[in-house]
Design an enzyme around this catalytic site. Structure first.
Site, mmCIF file in Angstrom:
data_model
loop_
_atom_site.group_PDB
_atom_site.id
_atom_site.type_symbol
_atom_site.label_atom_id
_atom_site.label_comp_id
_atom_site.label_asym_id
_atom_site.label_seq_id
_atom_site.Cartn_x
_atom_site.Cartn_y
_atom_site.Cartn_z
ATOM 1 N N GLU A 205 31.740 33.045 61.468
ATOM 2 C CA GLU A 205 31.546 33.197 60.021
ATOM 3 C C GLU A 205 30.063 33.206 59.644
ATOM 4 O OE1 GLU A 205 32.649 31.018 55.754
ATOM 5 O OE2 GLU A 205 33.651 30.373 57.588
ATOM 6 N N LYS A 247 34.478 36.715 60.496
ATOM 7 C CA LYS A 247 34.774 36.311 59.114
ATOM 8 C C LYS A 247 33.523 36.504 58.265
ATOM 9 C CE LYS A 247 36.381 32.516 56.191
ATOM 10 N NZ LYS A 247 36.689 31.071 56.070
#
Length: 334
Positions: A205, A247
């Site tokens: 992420e 992500k």
């Protein structure tokens, strides 16, 4: 090169995808791919309920609720007690916080087992939060690499199948700096390789915050630069790309300009940035909500999937706040 029967024949080199990942056994790579395949079921996304106790404390304080371990447990239990059929229609997996992994429900069922009973795949956030990155102007990196392998091995034994790690970047005329992008790319790559070695799929992420006055073109430029550095670094660390989930943020203008950006513009900017930087080997991209409302995230994700372009990845969501607003309001009333 060998000559046989008057013909020139080259010794064939193996094209097996595992050759370049000498740190991973073929069976391990196959296991990672199977986990990703289960997580990217058509029409499904990932629910993030991995807020730290401190973050949930702030939310509960706004509702005049005293936050305790049991209150946090009850909230997450309520969130996952949605009708099983409806939940499975939209959600494939759940990111948990360390605290939740080792809690039991009010019915004395281990939380990991409770998640499995819902036919959901459990995972866990493994980073330990943001810290200042020295040598920068208030930029950050993420801590938690110490003893990460031991923690990942234990999480796998306890029933988790994937992990998540978050780094953040701010946008301004001078940020993110190259130092911040390179440092965080190396942190994410080290995390990913450690996670994979423990048979856990890493959710990577790199969140680009949409706070600021930048326009969407500046945002796309930063996304492309950051993702280019990230994937070059992942390859240098021999991370198995077929066994990861990315992500990222959607490409958004800063909050001061957000009202001028329609979903179609966001979709075009986001997809083009991904096309230029993310290899087709990456099986799944699950967007974070990034401070958008639940309606905004839904409209923008729909526009991204409707946008006509070559998109070799499964594009879905990994939302926290955007899926929890109604639930936390209901929890306040109970």
């Amino acid at each position: 090169m060998a000559r046989m029967g008057g013909r020139c024949q080259c010794k064939e080199k193996s094209t097996d995808a595992f050759v370049r990942y000498k740190n991973l056994e073929p069976a391990l790579c196959l296991e990672l791919k199977k986990i990703v395949e289960a997580m990217k079921s058509p029409g499904k996304g990932i629910l993030a309920v991995d807020e730290s106790p401190a973050t949930l404390d702030k939310k509960f304080q706004e509702m005049d609720i005293t936050s305790t371990e049991s209150i946090r447990r009850d909230y997450r239990q309520m969130l996952l007690s949605t009708d099983k059929t409806r939940l499975n229609k939209c959600i494939s997996s759940v990111i948990l916080h360390h605290e939740t992994v080792y809690q039991k429900t009010s019915d004395d069922v281990e939380f990991i087992e409770f998640v499995r009973q819902k036919n959901l795949i459990p995972g866990v956030k493994v980073d330990k939060g943001l810290v200042n990155l020295f040598g920068t102007d208030n930029e950050t990196t993420t801590q938690g690499l110490d003893e990460l392998q031991e923690r990942c091995i234990q999480y796998k034994k306890d029933g988790c199948h994937f992990t998540k790690w978050r780094c953040t970047f701010s946008i301004s005329d001078s940020q993110p700096s190259y130092l911040a992008m390179l440092t965080n790319a190396n942190v994410l790559a080290r995390y990913a390789s450690i996670s994979q070695s423990a048979r856990l799929v890493p959710i990577i992420e790199p969140e680009i915050l949409n706070q600021g006055e930048h326009g969407i073109n500046r945002s796309r430029q930063v996304h492309e630069e950051m993702l280019s550095i990230l994937f070059r670094t992942l390859n240098e660390h021999r991370v198995y790309l077929e066994g990861i989930i990315l992500k990222p943020s959607m490409v958004l203008a800063g909050l001061d300009h957000a009202r001028y950006c329609k979903p179609q513009i966001i979709a075009e900017s986001t997809v083009s940035a991904l096309q230029r930087t993310v290899p087709a080997a990456v099986p799944m991209i699950a967007f974070l909500s990034g401070g958008q409302t639940d309606e905004e995230t839904t409209l923008n994700l729909n526009a991204i999937n409707q946008y006509e372009a070559v998109k070799p990845w499964t594009l879905t969501f990994c939302f926290g706040r955007a899926l929890q607003v109604c639930c936390i309001e209901f929890f306040e009333l109970t």
